[in-house]
Motif scaffolding. Sequence first.
Motif, mmCIF file in Angstrom:
data_model
loop_
_atom_site.group_PDB
_atom_site.id
_atom_site.type_symbol
_atom_site.label_atom_id
_atom_site.label_comp_id
_atom_site.label_asym_id
_atom_site.label_seq_id
_atom_site.Cartn_x
_atom_site.Cartn_y
_atom_site.Cartn_z
ATOM 1 N N UNK A 67 0.848 -1.191 0.000
ATOM 2 C CA UNK A 67 0.000 0.000 0.000
ATOM 3 C C UNK A 67 0.886 1.244 0.000
ATOM 4 N N UNK A 82 2.694 13.418 -5.188
ATOM 5 C CA UNK A 82 1.716 14.509 -5.187
ATOM 6 C C UNK A 82 0.393 14.073 -5.817
ATOM 7 N N UNK A 137 -0.884 10.941 -5.593
ATOM 8 C CA UNK A 137 -1.537 9.853 -4.859
ATOM 9 C C UNK A 137 -1.794 10.198 -3.397
ATOM 10 N N UNK A 138 -0.898 11.017 -2.817
ATOM 11 C CA UNK A 138 -1.010 11.292 -1.388
ATOM 12 C C UNK A 138 -0.380 10.219 -0.523
ATOM 13 N N UNK A 139 0.319 9.266 -1.129
ATOM 14 C CA UNK A 139 1.021 8.261 -0.324
ATOM 15 C C UNK A 139 2.095 8.929 0.528
ATOM 16 N N UNK A 140 2.403 8.311 1.659
ATOM 17 C CA UNK A 140 3.469 8.872 2.487
ATOM 18 C C UNK A 140 4.686 7.949 2.520
ATOM 19 N N UNK A 185 7.928 16.433 4.550
ATOM 20 C CA UNK A 185 6.467 16.298 4.365
ATOM 21 C C UNK A 185 5.966 14.989 4.969
ATOM 22 N N UNK A 186 6.822 14.353 5.739
ATOM 23 C CA UNK A 186 6.391 13.137 6.421
ATOM 24 C C UNK A 186 6.399 11.906 5.542
ATOM 25 N N UNK A 187 7.103 11.957 4.414
ATOM 26 C CA UNK A 187 7.148 10.776 3.543
ATOM 27 C C UNK A 187 8.443 10.002 3.779
ATOM 28 N N UNK A 199 11.857 4.273 9.909
ATOM 29 C CA UNK A 199 11.158 5.277 10.691
ATOM 30 C C UNK A 199 10.265 4.511 11.646
ATOM 31 N N UNK A 200 10.213 4.964 12.868
ATOM 32 C CA UNK A 200 9.353 4.256 13.818
ATOM 33 C C UNK A 200 10.018 3.013 14.349
#
Lengths: 621, 231
Positions: free
Chosen positions: A260, A303, A305-308, A337-339, A361-362
């Motif tokens: 995803x 830009x 799709x908005x996927x991160x 931008x958090x991606x 990340x995380x």
Amino acid sequence: MRQLIENRLLPKVQKPVRYLGTEWNSIHKDWKQIPVRMVFAFPDVYEIGMSHLGLQILYGLVNERSDALMERVFAPGEDMEGLLRQHDLPLFSLESYRPLTDFDLIGFTLQYEMSFTNILNMLDLARIPLRAEERGDKYPLIVGGGPCATNPEPLAPFFDLFLLGDAEEALPELLEVLKTWKEEYIEFDKQEFLRQAAQIAGVYVPGFYNVEYTATGRVAAVTPTKPGIPARVRRRIVADLDEAYFPTKPVVPFMETVHDRAMVEVLRGCTRGCRFCQAGILYRPVRERDPETLARQAEMILSQTGYDEISLTSLSTADYTCLEPLIKVLMDKHQHQGASVSLPSLRADAFSVNLAKELQRGRKSGLTFAPEAGTQRLRDVINKGVREKDLLEAVTGAFEAGWTGIKLYFMLGLPTETDEDLAGIADLAHRVLAIGRTISREQKRTKKVRVTVSVSTYVPKAHTPFQWEPQVSLEEIRRKQQYLKSSLNKGITYQYHDAELSFLEAVFAKGDRQLAQVLELAWQKGCKFDSWREHFSFDKWLEAFDEAGIEPGIYANEPLDPAATLPWDHLDMGVSKRFLLRERERAFKESLTPDCREGRCGGCDVCQGFGVDLVLKGGKV
Amino acid sequence: MEVRLEYSVGKEVRYLSHLDFLRLFIRALRRAGLPVAYSRGFNPHPKLAFGPPLAVGITSTCEYVDIELAEPVPVAGIIERLGQALPKGVTIKQGKEIKGKTAPLMAVIERARFQVKVPLLEGRDQMDLEQAIENLMNRSGIVVMRNTKEGPRPKDIRQGIFRLAGKEENSSAVLQMELQVGSQGSVRPDEVVRGLIELEGIPLQQEEMEIQRTGLFLFKNNGLVTPLEIL
């Protein structure tokens, strides 16, 4: 039909969002304006099919044309299938909710052997006769592509044609021919159309070939039955990925899918030369994309799709010669931008772990490495260039960086494997666990170290150096699985695949046309979604083989004669048989063949045959 | 800055789950180039908070979401840009900046209004729908089966029904309901319909039910107000 399905069927299925077809970036064209209509058919459920990059590439490529449209269809879930049959409705496309019989062409992607029964089931649900010879001129053309199209023989009677190799090349040419038919001729003559299509490089029309068999039922010869039909069909390749189409407005599913995230394809092909690996042959040579192209595509996709998360996909992304500069550019541009940037797989070395550290990340939950075999001897046989030192360095680095879970992926039943090699798997896993526990103690961590050994059964595949090798017998697979289990300490989690499923995969991977009958019988007995454990019924398959009078072990468990004709010999991947045989000999001598990216040509003949060259953006490695 | 938006859910997207909507809004905000604020910590996530989840299959004229942005953007600009990045079926109707502290939507919303359209079965006895509704509401208890994690359990929903009215239109019953929703428990509109069928014998075709959420409210000074009115 849409009203009925939306109001009556969708409320009753578990996952109605699978069937909406109105996802962001989905394309709904005006049918009246478009002469050529195609539907991309994925023979598995939506959330698996929508994770497939090939679908997004072809969907964008075809829909970019003003003279063609492509819609989508997936294997319906069991609940939806039941409702369709109960309401006497045909299988429909997601975009326009039209029956599949409204289309000119249905393109199935053949990703794995155990999805073959789903293809028959989808044809049946679409009310299309299964066999090409029963379909006449009125039904849509049934077309196949993807990795299993390189030995599609078990499916041959069901398909009108197959596209070999990168479909970005042959598919537009096929659509052109179809368009001419639709615009200039009154009545469709399928045989004549197929004769024209067969002139396109990479198009294989199975109906134009006659198969002769030996007295023992093995393929003796495959020959064209018509003049002007090529004796061998060679796959197509995209020579320059920077020039090739890539979708920057992929469809964004409403529901969570297996992968995803946004995807860019950094390179195609892999020349590491693992001797078991079919993809390593089918996608040669290595063609890298320019990092600037990739950065531009990544920006557009994010830009649109908005996927991160953006995944750098390929068979072996850690091998991309411009990987570090590309990652730096992407992080600089998109991190604020958090991606995030992710890699689909890691090489078992310190370099890869350092990359993973940078990208993670995380939570650091788990990392997977694939040594494939348990001893250096066997890794040399398969030409897997992983040394134990590299792997131990990699896991040490991972544990030190804070990861607590390591998964090690192996194959069982590789040619020449002995129990010593299996013991080697256990030994390696125990050492990894010991390293993890030591580091965990030193760093006073509370989280338990987890080491998982995941083992799949080796399936010999067509077009590889091991294509002549048998799979080990079913009993032997089971024995090996249990032997390994008993060799592993309690602290190790052990996962292994269904032996029966791997056996069937081996049958069909090297199958011939005689197996079509088995597929049809198995489907009639209710076989579908065979790769899903809850659906798989080995007994039904055995009944089907029995009724067809075919002994499956002949395909899976008997060695093939290197001098004999193979059922897929008329399908040319551009890699010479001479090379495959040489690699086979070197395997048994435990002799390594270096990656041609390092400078020395290994003589697989792909570059010469296609008139192309390796494309390495950062120079030879 | 923080903003509260009111949006509608049309037929096109009525089968999306609450999680699907969360994903959809996060992606639409990113497509719109709106600077969503992220939480700190190990797994940063965008700061979005919705009202009570809308059950799958139901449309709505009045859903709410609170969004925190990292930089101020005029509310009209947010509505316009986000609107262009949302798929058909999701429409931003209005919005207000949240100044100061507010309690989360999920915690304060207590009432929901629904309109339910459900076909009356043919060949029935002429029954007075309005009378049946009155009879149902006059009961001290309305027990229906509710699916729970432990399986179907009887549940009395009477205390959670605050208003029920209806009339017959083109051989369908059109019902207006005001029901309890939120952290203190919720009554589902289909449960009320089942009450009418099972307890009052109204022959309704449950499978063909069309449900729309038409209002979400919280209490202020003993009166119902919308989540936007309270700001």
